[in-house]
Scaffold this active site. Structure first.
Site, PDB file in Angstrom:
ATOM      1  N   CYS A   8      42.165  48.000  38.941  1.00  0.00           N
ATOM      2  CA  CYS A   8      41.285  47.952  39.849  1.00  0.00           C
ATOM      3  C   CYS A   8      40.125  47.124  39.110  1.00  0.00           C
ATOM      4  O   CYS A   8      40.248  46.715  38.183  1.00  0.00           O
ATOM      5  CB  CYS A   8      40.966  49.383  40.178  1.00  0.00           C
ATOM      6  SG  CYS A   8      39.663  49.417  41.741  1.00  0.00           S
ATOM      7  N   CYS A  80      42.812  47.469  44.606  1.00  0.00           N
ATOM      8  CA  CYS A  80      41.672  46.875  45.340  1.00  0.00           C
ATOM      9  C   CYS A  80      41.827  45.456  45.424  1.00  0.00           C
ATOM     10  O   CYS A  80      42.660  44.791  44.632  1.00  0.00           O
ATOM     11  CB  CYS A  80      40.252  47.164  44.567  1.00  0.00           C
ATOM     12  SG  CYS A  80      39.924  46.270  43.325  1.00  0.00           S
ATOM     13  N   CYS A  87      44.441  39.347  38.996  1.00  0.00           N
ATOM     14  CA  CYS A  87      45.338  39.799  38.099  1.00  0.00           C
ATOM     15  C   CYS A  87      46.051  39.005  37.056  1.00  0.00           C
ATOM     16  O   CYS A  87      46.628  37.954  37.670  1.00  0.00           O
ATOM     17  CB  CYS A  87      46.565  40.539  39.217  1.00  0.00           C
ATOM     18  SG  CYS A  87      47.758  41.481  38.164  1.00  0.00           S
TER      19      CYS A  87
END
Length: 136
Positions: A8, A80, A87
């Site tokens: 997140c 999220c 990422c």
């Protein structure tokens, strides 16, 4: 044992609750970690609503995703949209999964109203993780 990393932005609420829930629900099936792209500190509301269901995350700390650089994971779950966009790439045959939950940390109002937002997201995450990984 399969390894799971839950990401997140702040690693303060959604990913912390998801880590606690998956550890609790999956037992020894998974080694579970969580991290954030811009970690803060674990929200007291997250600790409180997890305690309500018998899961103690009070000793958890927010971690930066870089702490896990170069490590192999079977699953990287982003919870999220910001974390999904930012990422990092993990080596091996990592399966990337995404489910964007609303951020309860943005809830306004009284303490009870904020806790209600955290409970709602906790319960949504728990329902999602009930069949983790998807398709099994």
């Amino acid at each position: 044992m399969q390894r799971v990393l839950i990401l997140c932005t702040g690693n303060s609420a959604r990913s912390q609750m998801a880590e606690g829930l998956l550890k609790h629900m999956a037992g020894s099936r998974f080694e579970v970690h969580s991290a954030g792209t811009k970690p803060g500190s674990v929200r007291p509301e997250a600790i409180a609503v997890m305690k309500e269901i018998g899961i103690d995350i009070s000793a958890n700390r927010s971690k930066h995703v870089d702490e896990f650089a170069g490590q192999a994971f079977d699953y990287v779950l982003t919870v999220c949209d910001n974390a999904a966009r930012n990422c990092p790439i993990y080596p091996g045959s990592t399966k990337r999964l995404h489910f964007g939950f609303e951020d309860p940390a943005t809830a306004q109002g009284s303490e009870e109203q904020r806790l209600a937002a955290f409970r709602r997201v906790r319960d949504q995450i728990r329902a999602y993780l009930r069949d983790f990984p998807p398709g099994t």
